[in-house]
Write a protein that holds these residues in place. Sequence first.
Motif, PDB file in Angstrom:
ATOM      1  N   PHE A 187      33.477  12.593  41.987  1.00 36.88           N
ATOM      2  CA  PHE A 187      32.540  11.475  41.889  1.00 36.88           C
ATOM      3  C   PHE A 187      31.398  11.616  42.894  1.00 36.88           C
ATOM      4  N   ALA A 188      31.694  12.146  44.088  1.00 42.04           N
ATOM      5  CA  ALA A 188      30.643  12.346  45.086  1.00 42.04           C
ATOM      6  C   ALA A 188      29.617  13.370  44.599  1.00 42.04           C
ATOM      7  N   VAL A 189      30.086  14.488  44.064  1.00 43.84           N
ATOM      8  CA  VAL A 189      29.168  15.505  43.546  1.00 43.84           C
ATOM      9  C   VAL A 189      28.417  14.980  42.322  1.00 43.84           C
ATOM     10  N   GLY A 190      29.114  14.247  41.456  1.00 47.35           N
ATOM     11  CA  GLY A 190      28.440  13.664  40.300  1.00 47.35           C
ATOM     12  C   GLY A 190      27.375  12.670  40.700  1.00 47.35           C
ATOM     13  N   PHE A 191      27.604  11.907  41.769  1.00 41.93           N
ATOM     14  CA  PHE A 191      26.594  10.973  42.261  1.00 41.93           C
ATOM     15  C   PHE A 191      25.354  11.713  42.745  1.00 41.93           C
ATOM     16  N   LEU A 192      25.540  12.834  43.448  1.00 44.60           N
ATOM     17  CA  LEU A 192      24.389  13.622  43.910  1.00 44.60           C
ATOM     18  C   LEU A 192      23.615  14.198  42.728  1.00 44.60           C
ATOM     19  N   TYR A 193      24.323  14.718  41.736  1.00 51.77           N
ATOM     20  CA  TYR A 193      23.652  15.231  40.537  1.00 51.77           C
ATOM     21  C   TYR A 193      22.877  14.116  39.830  1.00 51.77           C
ATOM     22  N   THR A 194      23.472  12.940  39.748  1.00 54.11           N
ATOM     23  CA  THR A 194      22.827  11.826  39.053  1.00 54.11           C
ATOM     24  C   THR A 194      21.558  11.386  39.780  1.00 54.11           C
ATOM     25  N   ILE A 195      21.583  11.417  41.110  1.00 50.42           N
ATOM     26  CA  ILE A 195      20.382  11.069  41.880  1.00 50.42           C
ATOM     27  C   ILE A 195      19.233  12.007  41.526  1.00 50.42           C
ATOM     28  N   VAL A 196      19.520  13.310  41.497  1.00 51.75           N
ATOM     29  CA  VAL A 196      18.476  14.287  41.164  1.00 51.75           C
ATOM     30  C   VAL A 196      17.975  14.073  39.741  1.00 51.75           C
ATOM     31  N   GLY A 197      18.883  13.832  38.805  1.00 51.47           N
ATOM     32  CA  GLY A 197      18.470  13.607  37.422  1.00 51.47           C
ATOM     33  C   GLY A 197      17.626  12.361  37.250  1.00 51.47           C
ATOM     34  N   LEU A 198      18.002  11.266  37.920  1.00 50.91           N
ATOM     35  CA  LEU A 198      17.222  10.032  37.822  1.00 50.91           C
ATOM     36  C   LEU A 198      15.849  10.187  38.466  1.00 50.91           C
ATOM     37  N   LEU A 199      15.782  10.877  39.596  1.00 52.70           N
ATOM     38  CA  LEU A 199      14.476  11.112  40.232  1.00 52.70           C
ATOM     39  C   LEU A 199      13.573  11.961  39.349  1.00 52.70           C
TER      40      LEU A 199
END
Length: 365
Positions: free
Chosen positions: A274-286
């Motif tokens: 979940f921590a790695v997925g959260f980081l990936y999601t931040i990059v995708g949303l930005l």
Amino acid sequence: MSPTHSLPLLLLLISLLLISTSTGSSDSDRVSELQSLQSRSKTGVIHLDDHSVSRYLTSTKTPRPYYLLIFFDATQLHDKSELQLKTLHSEFSLLAQSFVANNPDPSPSSPNLFFCDIEFKESQQSFALFGVNALPHIRLVAPHQSPKQSEQMDQGDFSRLAESMADFIQAKTKLNVGPIHRPPFLSTKQVAFIVLATLVWIPFAIKKIVKGETLLHDPKLWLSGSVFIYFFSVSGAMHNIIRKMPMFLADRNDPNKLIFFYQGSGMQLGAEGFAVGFLYTIVGLLLAFVTHLLVKVRNLNVQRFVMIVALFVSFWAVKKVVYLDNWKTGYGIHGFWPSDDWLRYNCVRTRTWRHYDNLYALSAK
């Protein structure tokens, strides 16, 4: 023979006859009592304690006219999901109900089978009598066996729950359990209510669809669903569900300390994914924000500032993912800058391929 000598012999014969009669009647009384307890139980499972274990097992002579299949339970451990005591007890009760329903009139020539359970707090002596030191635990006591000689059901016999338990019973007792009667997912009343509610709801649903006022016409729903699916994919949530991975582990060296990141490529905890997925999601949303919303802002200074912040946050997130991958697996990711030899080699190779292409074109003409 004088009457004085024949009287003791007569009394001895009468006492032996009474003892044999009482023994036979006591067995039949115990069977009747067990049948009565079984009929009064909603699930067909007889609840035993130390006193009833003594009456129906240890104080009786073998062979007994019945089998006892005993489920050892501990209510204080029901909240431990890894033991699955509640699930196994529910399947045990379902097995008992099915056996009673499939065998309403047991054959008098074959021993009876009764399903029982024992709770740890109420019957610690019985747990010690059977030598039970771990749960889940199920034992089959045959007519000729003592509690210590009874046969334990293996963990493999729990794999298909009630069905595999039935196979164990049939293999050990030669008694026919019959099919397992599982209750339907929905009752008849629930199905009727759902059908009626659906028929009433259909005209309103058609009206909403024609006007375009349903949730499916809301772009925010699709946006939220897309972000959720993206996060679900990159966080390893499906891996956690399939492998039933825990969110964290307790440190063996310090039980008060929790481990959220496991070092090693053979295992991934839920919190780690979940921590790695959260980081990936931040990059995708930005990235989506910069390419779809930021371009509509007319102020160039605002665009530049937000772009710099987005690049900084994205670089930080990617750096954290790379660091975690290196810490977990030992593999490093390094930047690459082409050297002069590499450029020279690729230039020569490109010229060579162009030469062969020209020769091929001339031969084709």
